[in-house]
Design an enzyme around this catalytic site. Structure first.
Site, PDB file in Angstrom:
ATOM      1  N   ALA A  57       0.849  -1.203   0.000  1.00 26.87           N
ATOM      2  CA  ALA A  57       0.000   0.000   0.000  1.00 26.87           C
ATOM      3  C   ALA A  57       0.883   1.252   0.000  1.00 26.87           C
ATOM      4  O   ALA A  57       0.651   2.190  -0.771  1.00 26.87           O
ATOM      5  CB  ALA A  57      -0.933  -0.015   1.202  1.00 26.87           C
ATOM      6  N   ARG A 108      -2.987 -11.169 -17.019  1.00 28.18           N
ATOM      7  CA  ARG A 108      -1.721 -10.460 -17.276  1.00 28.18           C
ATOM      8  C   ARG A 108      -0.696 -11.480 -17.756  1.00 28.18           C
ATOM      9  O   ARG A 108      -0.305 -12.369 -16.989  1.00 28.18           O
ATOM     10  CB  ARG A 108      -1.228  -9.783 -15.992  1.00 28.18           C
ATOM     11  CG  ARG A 108      -2.151  -8.683 -15.530  1.00 28.18           C
ATOM     12  CD  ARG A 108      -1.689  -8.068 -14.232  1.00 28.18           C
ATOM     13  NE  ARG A 108      -2.614  -7.030 -13.805  1.00 28.18           N
ATOM     14  CZ  ARG A 108      -2.569  -6.426 -12.626  1.00 28.18           C
ATOM     15  NH1 ARG A 108      -1.630  -6.764 -11.755  1.00 28.18           N
ATOM     16  NH2 ARG A 108      -3.441  -5.497 -12.310  1.00 28.18           N
ATOM     17  N   GLU A 142      -5.567 -13.551  -6.784  1.00 26.83           N
ATOM     18  CA  GLU A 142      -4.680 -13.585  -7.950  1.00 26.83           C
ATOM     19  C   GLU A 142      -4.137 -15.002  -8.106  1.00 26.83           C
ATOM     20  O   GLU A 142      -3.611 -15.581  -7.157  1.00 26.83           O
ATOM     21  CB  GLU A 142      -3.506 -12.614  -7.754  1.00 26.83           C
ATOM     22  CG  GLU A 142      -2.566 -12.612  -8.950  1.00 26.83           C
ATOM     23  CD  GLU A 142      -1.361 -11.709  -8.735  1.00 26.83           C
ATOM     24  OE1 GLU A 142      -1.323 -10.624  -9.313  1.00 26.83           O
ATOM     25  OE2 GLU A 142      -0.473 -12.090  -7.948  1.00 26.83           O
TER      26      GLU A 142
HETATM   27  P1  0O2 Z   1       4.495 -11.161  -2.960  1.00 29.15           P
HETATM   28  O1  0O2 Z   1       5.301 -11.019  -1.739  1.00 29.15           O
HETATM   29  O2  0O2 Z   1       4.949 -12.273  -3.856  1.00 29.15           O
HETATM   30  O3  0O2 Z   1       3.031 -11.194  -2.696  1.00 29.15           O
HETATM   31  P2  0O2 Z   1       3.761  -5.129  -8.281  1.00 29.15           P
HETATM   32  O4  0O2 Z   1       3.564  -5.764  -6.929  1.00 29.15           O
HETATM   33  O5  0O2 Z   1       3.799  -3.654  -8.268  1.00 29.15           O
HETATM   34  O6  0O2 Z   1       4.925  -5.747  -9.030  1.00 29.15           O
HETATM   35  P3  0O2 Z   1       0.979  -5.549  -9.019  1.00 29.15           P
HETATM   36  O7  0O2 Z   1       0.360  -4.355  -9.629  1.00 29.15           O
HETATM   37  O8  0O2 Z   1       0.548  -5.920  -7.646  1.00 29.15           O
HETATM   38  O9  0O2 Z   1       2.555  -5.477  -9.206  1.00 29.15           O
HETATM   39  O10 0O2 Z   1       0.617  -6.777  -9.893  1.00 29.15           O
HETATM   40  P4  0O2 Z   1       1.528  -7.811 -10.623  1.00 29.15           P
HETATM   41  O11 0O2 Z   1       2.533  -7.161 -11.490  1.00 29.15           O
HETATM   42  O12 0O2 Z   1       0.556  -8.722 -11.293  1.00 29.15           O
HETATM   43  O13 0O2 Z   1       2.333  -8.533  -9.455  1.00 29.15           O
HETATM   44  C1  0O2 Z   1       1.764  -9.167  -8.394  1.00 29.15           C
HETATM   45  C2  0O2 Z   1       2.674 -10.245  -7.855  1.00 29.15           C
HETATM   46  O14 0O2 Z   1       3.406 -10.878  -8.917  1.00 29.15           O
HETATM   47  C3  0O2 Z   1       3.761  -9.773  -6.931  1.00 29.15           C
HETATM   48  O15 0O2 Z   1       3.222  -9.600  -5.659  1.00 29.15           O
HETATM   49  C4  0O2 Z   1       4.751 -10.923  -7.019  1.00 29.15           C
HETATM   50  O16 0O2 Z   1       4.270 -12.069  -6.327  1.00 29.15           O
HETATM   51  C5  0O2 Z   1       4.714 -11.227  -8.472  1.00 29.15           C
HETATM   52  N1  0O2 Z   1       5.693 -10.400  -9.179  1.00 29.15           N
HETATM   53  C6  0O2 Z   1       5.436  -9.366 -10.009  1.00 29.15           C
HETATM   54  N2  0O2 Z   1       6.570  -8.860 -10.495  1.00 29.15           N
HETATM   55  C7  0O2 Z   1       7.584  -9.570  -9.964  1.00 29.15           C
HETATM   56  C8  0O2 Z   1       9.016  -9.519 -10.096  1.00 29.15           C
HETATM   57  O17 0O2 Z   1       9.593  -8.700 -10.803  1.00 29.15           O
HETATM   58  N3  0O2 Z   1       9.721 -10.438  -9.372  1.00 29.15           N
HETATM   59  C9  0O2 Z   1       9.139 -11.368  -8.578  1.00 29.15           C
HETATM   60  N4  0O2 Z   1       9.923 -12.224  -7.926  1.00 29.15           N
HETATM   61  N5  0O2 Z   1       7.791 -11.428  -8.434  1.00 29.15           N
HETATM   62  C10 0O2 Z   1       7.023 -10.544  -9.116  1.00 29.15           C
HETATM   63  P5  0O2 Z   1       4.004  -8.783  -4.548  1.00 29.15           P
HETATM   64  O18 0O2 Z   1       3.011  -8.156  -3.663  1.00 29.15           O
HETATM   65  O19 0O2 Z   1       4.970  -7.840  -5.194  1.00 29.15           O
HETATM   66  O20 0O2 Z   1       4.857  -9.831  -3.792  1.00 29.15           O
END
Ligand code: 0O2
Length: 265
Positions: A57, A108, A142
């Site tokens: 957030a 996505r 998701e």
């Molecule tokens: P966690 O700890 O895994 O839950 P963003 O979080 O800004 O990258 P957004 O808008 O939430 O992106 O959506 P997106 O891009 O669909 O990404 C959601 C989740 O995808 C992330 O959640 C990660 O789990 C995974 N992810 C996305 N980009 C990357 C990346 O570059 N590297 C890795 N290792 N995982 C990624 P969280 O909340 O970031 O993390």
């Protein structure tokens, strides 16, 4: 939003993750029961921890009272596949449920459009209806679908990003991007020997099922019909098993079936 409220807020997400986990596990079992290759190798699920929700957030400038509207992955399911081709099969399986028990809001494709970091995975954002004591709730979740190689890379990169609080040094970042390509090339190479790998898996599965059938027959012969030559038959089984030839196991199973019918088992 009081810190003490979080336990209650996260309850529906926990329920959604539990239910979705069961559903995908059952899908996997269905394939296995029909002796078919399951495109789903591993299913995992988690509800984001409160620290992680607040961090996201803050990173995305989301006011705390808008967290549930704006953060899509408080409930997360991860489906790991053996082959890149399996990812597409899983996507089709989920799309077939769209409008039934799962409602897709967005897809996505980070596989064909990998992220700058090197990240590859296919994300399906869904609304999943659950019934709680106070009625129905549509929970955002998701679903991430990726291969084992993509998952390996993402897990390592995630820890590194965490260690450097998101500011990964340039040289390390470049190395990670190169490693992402190595992982993807491995997926592509694996695809070329997919047939061989699937045959090997099938042979092992058939062997394990035959062993279970044989063991069950011998057990019933001994337990229900007082069959006494247990040592003899056990030795014969181990000898046949050591040949590592499913045809020999099939013949042994057929011999046992004849003995079982003589003993009316
Ligand atoms: P966690 O700890 O895994 O839950 P963003 O979080 O800004 O990258 P957004 O808008 O939430 O992106 O959506 P997106 O891009 O669909 O990404 C959601 C989740 O995808 C992330 O959640 C990660 O789990 C995974 N992810 C996305 N980009 C990357 C990346 O570059 N590297 C890795 N290792 N995982 C990624 P969280 O909340 O970031 O993390």
């Amino acid at each position: 939003m009081e810190i003490a409220d979080w336990g209650k807020i996260l309850l529906p997400y926990e329920q959604a993750v539990d239910e979705l986990l069961i559903k995908f596990e059952r899908l996997k079992k269905e394939f296995e029961r029909e002796n078919k290759h399951s495109p789903i190798e591993i299913v995992a699920g988690r509800v984001k921890g409160v620290g992680s929700i607040l961090e996201k957030a803050n990173r995305k400038n989301i006011p705390y009272d808008r967290i549930e509207e704006e953060i899509e992955d408080i409930a997360g399911i991860r489906i790991i596949c053996r082959f890149v081709e399996d990812i597409d099969r899983v996507i089709q399986l989920i799309r077939r449920r769209d409008g039934k028990d799962i409602f897709i809001s967005e897809e996505r494709d980070y596989i064909n459009n990998r992220k700058k970091s090197g990240y590859r995975s296919y994300h399906i954002l869904v609304r999943y209806p659950i019934i709680m004591s106070k009625g129905k709730r549509n929970v955002k979740a998701e679903i991430q679908i990726r291969t084992m190689a993509m998952n390996f890379w993402a897990t390592i990169e995630h820890s590194i990003k965490y260690k450097y609080s998101g500011n990964v040094p340039d040289d390390l970042q470049a190395k990670l991007q190169a490693l992402a390509e190595t992982a993807y090339n491995m997926d592509m190479e694996m695809g070329t020997v997919r047939g061989e790998i699937m045959d090997a898996i099938r042979i092992i599965e058939v062997k394990n099922k035959l062993v279970d059938k044989i063991r069950d027959k011998i057990e019933r012969l001994h337990r229900d019909a007082g069959f006494e030559q247990l040592d003899e038959i056990t030795k014969k089984f181990y000898d046949v098993y050591a040949l590592n030839d499913n045809k020999q196991l099939i013949e042994f199973d057929e011999e046992l079936a004849i003995i079982a019918s003589l003993y009316k088992v």
